[in-house]
Scaffold this motif. Structure first.
Motif, PDB file in Angstrom:
ATOM      1  N   SER A 194      67.961  28.078 -32.781  1.00 14.46           N
ATOM      2  CA  SER A 194      68.594  28.124 -34.101  1.00 14.46           C
ATOM      3  C   SER A 194      69.376  26.835 -34.354  1.00 14.46           C
ATOM      4  O   SER A 194      70.114  26.371 -33.483  1.00 14.46           O
ATOM      5  CB  SER A 194      69.546  29.327 -34.200  1.00 14.46           C
ATOM      6  OG  SER A 194      70.302  29.245 -35.390  1.00 14.46           O
ATOM      7  N   ARG A 227      62.833  28.347 -43.142  1.00 14.69           N
ATOM      8  CA  ARG A 227      62.880  28.933 -41.798  1.00 14.69           C
ATOM      9  C   ARG A 227      62.747  30.448 -41.816  1.00 14.69           C
ATOM     10  O   ARG A 227      62.495  31.055 -40.785  1.00 14.69           O
ATOM     11  CB  ARG A 227      64.202  28.579 -41.111  1.00 14.69           C
ATOM     12  CG  ARG A 227      64.308  27.156 -40.628  1.00 14.69           C
ATOM     13  CD  ARG A 227      65.497  26.967 -39.707  1.00 14.69           C
ATOM     14  NE  ARG A 227      66.774  27.202 -40.371  1.00 14.69           N
ATOM     15  CZ  ARG A 227      67.604  28.194 -40.087  1.00 14.69           C
ATOM     16  NH1 ARG A 227      67.270  29.090 -39.170  1.00 14.69           N
ATOM     17  NH2 ARG A 227      68.753  28.320 -40.728  1.00 14.69           N
ATOM     18  N   SER A 228      62.924  31.059 -42.993  1.00 15.48           N
ATOM     19  CA  SER A 228      62.890  32.515 -43.062  1.00 15.48           C
ATOM     20  C   SER A 228      61.666  32.996 -43.844  1.00 15.48           C
ATOM     21  O   SER A 228      60.605  33.244 -43.258  1.00 15.48           O
ATOM     22  CB  SER A 228      64.188  33.035 -43.695  1.00 15.48           C
ATOM     23  OG  SER A 228      64.405  32.433 -44.969  1.00 15.48           O
ATOM     24  N   THR A 245      71.747  26.504 -36.622  1.00  7.65           N
ATOM     25  CA  THR A 245      72.944  26.816 -37.411  1.00  7.65           C
ATOM     26  C   THR A 245      74.169  26.047 -36.953  1.00  7.65           C
ATOM     27  O   THR A 245      74.878  25.426 -37.767  1.00  7.65           O
ATOM     28  CB  THR A 245      73.234  28.328 -37.354  1.00  7.65           C
ATOM     29  OG1 THR A 245      72.090  29.047 -37.822  1.00  7.65           O
ATOM     30  CG2 THR A 245      74.434  28.668 -38.226  1.00  7.65           C
ATOM     31  N   THR A 295      67.115  26.842 -46.111  1.00  4.80           N
ATOM     32  CA  THR A 295      67.099  28.010 -45.229  1.00  4.80           C
ATOM     33  C   THR A 295      65.828  28.832 -45.405  1.00  4.80           C
ATOM     34  O   THR A 295      65.307  29.414 -44.429  1.00  4.80           O
ATOM     35  CB  THR A 295      68.327  28.897 -45.508  1.00  4.80           C
ATOM     36  OG1 THR A 295      69.503  28.097 -45.461  1.00  4.80           O
ATOM     37  CG2 THR A 295      68.436  30.022 -44.507  1.00  4.80           C
ATOM     38  N   ASN A 302      68.379  22.403 -41.246  1.00  5.69           N
ATOM     39  CA  ASN A 302      68.505  23.766 -41.760  1.00  5.69           C
ATOM     40  C   ASN A 302      67.169  24.337 -42.219  1.00  5.69           C
ATOM     41  O   ASN A 302      67.006  25.553 -42.305  1.00  5.69           O
ATOM     42  CB  ASN A 302      69.513  23.811 -42.913  1.00  5.69           C
ATOM     43  CG  ASN A 302      70.128  25.177 -43.096  1.00  5.69           C
ATOM     44  OD1 ASN A 302      70.346  25.903 -42.114  1.00  5.69           O
ATOM     45  ND2 ASN A 302      70.422  25.553 -44.329  1.00  5.69           N
ATOM     46  N   SER A 303      66.215  23.452 -42.493  1.00  8.44           N
ATOM     47  CA  SER A 303      64.864  23.915 -42.834  1.00  8.44           C
ATOM     48  C   SER A 303      64.008  24.095 -41.590  1.00  8.44           C
ATOM     49  O   SER A 303      62.856  24.518 -41.684  1.00  8.44           O
ATOM     50  CB  SER A 303      64.191  22.907 -43.782  1.00  8.44           C
ATOM     51  OG  SER A 303      63.903  21.703 -43.104  1.00  8.44           O
TER      52      SER A 303
END
Length: 502
Positions: free
Chosen positions: A233, A46-47, A235, A43, A306-307
């Motif tokens: 996204s 991506r952030s 998710t 995660t 998720n990355s």
């Protein structure tokens, strides 16, 4: 000589209490823990570590560090092999002439991997204990595909490359950090899939979205959309893939003890059951064995997604596709109408690797060389070679049927439906017949099963190879004769009409 799992497995035993609690071996528990850890840590890419917020070097270091830590946790001292094989190959890439460097790298990687395969077969024969061979197989794919891509980018003209080779060509030698980060990035270290260097380096720099400019070479010049696409996204996709992965794991753990592959070696199975039961059991047990791979590959795909890795544009309905690095299409595989679609939907990363470094570069006997490389890459259990030898044989047979027989059933919708139903059933039987030896691993028991099935699939395959071209030729001559008769009739009528008008 066979060693117990506790003696052979060299990973950490910190969570032995959890393994005892859930009733699973420590190697499997460690694998699941590393994958969940990777899913959570992905995660951050991506952030906090997105291309706008940080530098590519920071992302390289992050992926490399996490990958090494997870590898050491799972494999302990065996993790030295994870570094040794790519290090030797990188030295070869740097020192050898790019015109033949790719062959040297391929030889080094396969020899090293083969030694580890031999070691496992000697000390842990027939075991499914998690060991270093799995990640080493993926690393072998990475280093060899990279070597061939560098060779294509530095020594070959763009016009001489196939679309896939042009897509993967690299015109700049990776730095040490880029290289080892690519090899060890944690998203795909444990269970794959193989990720090609161009896709990886574009992801690190934020150039991975459809329409964005690639950093590695020829691919920029291809006719792609120039519009940059915003990434949606992942998710919901990640949740779905993780859930599906866990369901597959539950199915495998629950049912594989009820329908074990070892039962096919029993005299009761061989002598007291009819051919239909044998085929049905093979279809069931090989299907259940596939759920283990579905679990590992779907979870690995979720980690990549998720990355932020794996977005592949939108489909015709405007739905986001997250299948760029997907290793399996479960639905398509289980509903395939022919052998080609089944193979294309299974272990897709390995299929691309085999096509990239062997199939598109071999001259004659492409199928044989490709299956031979796949068998060598997997190891040296006799069952592997029975599977891939049969795979090559039935691939040739299936191509013959599709080329010469299938056109006969395209003349009406009813015939087409009948053909599809027939090929669906045939494909299911063939996949079980081809792959059970891959799971069983042993030579003599596999041959016994073949003989108790009277080698019927092989016989039908041989008939398809020998007779299909003749049937196709007869059909072609028949159609040509019919066309000729119609032409003669038309000419006769035309001459008759002309005679009447005279």
């Amino acid at each position: 000589m066979t060693m117990a799992v506790d003696d052979y497995y060299d990973g950490f035993r910190t969570f032995s209490w959890l393994a005892d609690l859930v009733g699973l071996p420590i190697d499997q528990v460690n694998f699941v823990l590393t994958q969940f850890t990777a899913l959570i840590l992905a995660t951050l890419l991506r952030s906090s570590l997105n291309p706008i917020a940080t530098t590519p070097a920071a992302k390289h270091v992050y992926g490399l560090t996490i990958g090494l830590a997870l590898g050491y946790f799972c494999f302990g001292r065996q993790a030295i092999h994870l570094a040794s094989l790519p290090a030797l190959c990188y030295v070869a890439m740097r020192t050898q002439n790019p015109r033949n460097m790719q062959r040297v790298v391929l030889a080094i990687a396969l020899i090293y991997l083969s030694c580890i395969h031999f070691h496992r077969q000697i000390y842990d024969y027939g075991s499914y204990t998690l060991d270093i061979t799995g990640p080493l197989m993926v690393i072998t794919q990475k280093v060899t595909s990279l070597a061939f891509s560098i060779h294509d980018g530095l020594t070959r003209c763009e016009e001489d490359l196939t679309p896939m080779q042009r897509h993967q060509a690299i015109q700049k030698m990776p730095t040490t950090l880029e290289y080892f980060s690519y090899i060890f990035h944690f998203q795909a270290l444990m269970a794959g899939p193989v990720i090609f260097y161009r896709d990886y380096i574009d992801f690190i720099h934020g150039h991975h979205l459809p329409g964005a400019k690639s950093l590695t070479g020829f691919y920029d010049k291809s006719s792609q959309e120039k519009e940059i696409i915003l990434e949606p996204s992942p998710t919901l996709v990640v949740v779905k893939k993780v859930a599906a992965s866990l369901v597959c794991a539950i199915i495998f753990i629950t049912f594989i003890p009820i329908f074990p592959i070892q039962y096919v070696k029993d005299d009761e199975f061989l002598e007291k059951t009819n051919i239909f039961y044998k085929l049905l059991y093979l279809m069931l047990t090989t299907m259940l064995a596939r759920f283990k791979y579905y679990h590992a590959w779907l979870f690995a795909d979720a980690i990549c997604n998720n990355s932020g890795f794996g977005f592949n544009g939108y489909d015709e309905r405007g739905k986001a596709r997250w299948d760029l690095v997907s290793n399996v299409d479960v639905f398509k595989f289980e509903t395939s109408l022919n052998l080609k679609d089944s193979i294309d939907s299974w272990n897709k990363g390995t299929n691309l690797w085999l096509r990239s470094i062997m199939y598109e570069r071999a001259g004659r006997n492409k199928v044989i060389y490709t299956y031979a490389l796949s068998a060598l890459w997997h190891g040296f259990y006799p069952g592997y070679y029975l599977t891939f030898a049969s795979g090559a044989f039935f691939t040739v047979a299936a191509r013959s049927v599709r080329r010469y027989i299938r056109p006969m059933f395209l003349e009406s919708q009813r015939k087409k439906i009948f053909y599809d139903v027939l090929t669906f059933i045939t494909t299911k039987i063939l996949m079980a017949y081809i792959t059970f030896s891959f799971i069983l691993l042993e030579f003599v028991p596999s041959i016994k099963v073949y003989l108790y099935l009277y080698l019927l699939p092989h016989l039908f395959g041989l008939i398809a190879i020998l007779l299909s071209p003749r049937l196709g030729l007869l059909r072609k001559k028949h159609k040509q004769s019919a066309v000729k008769d119609e032409t003669n009739l038309a000419e006769a009528v035309s001459n008759g009409n002309a005679y009447k008008t005279m």
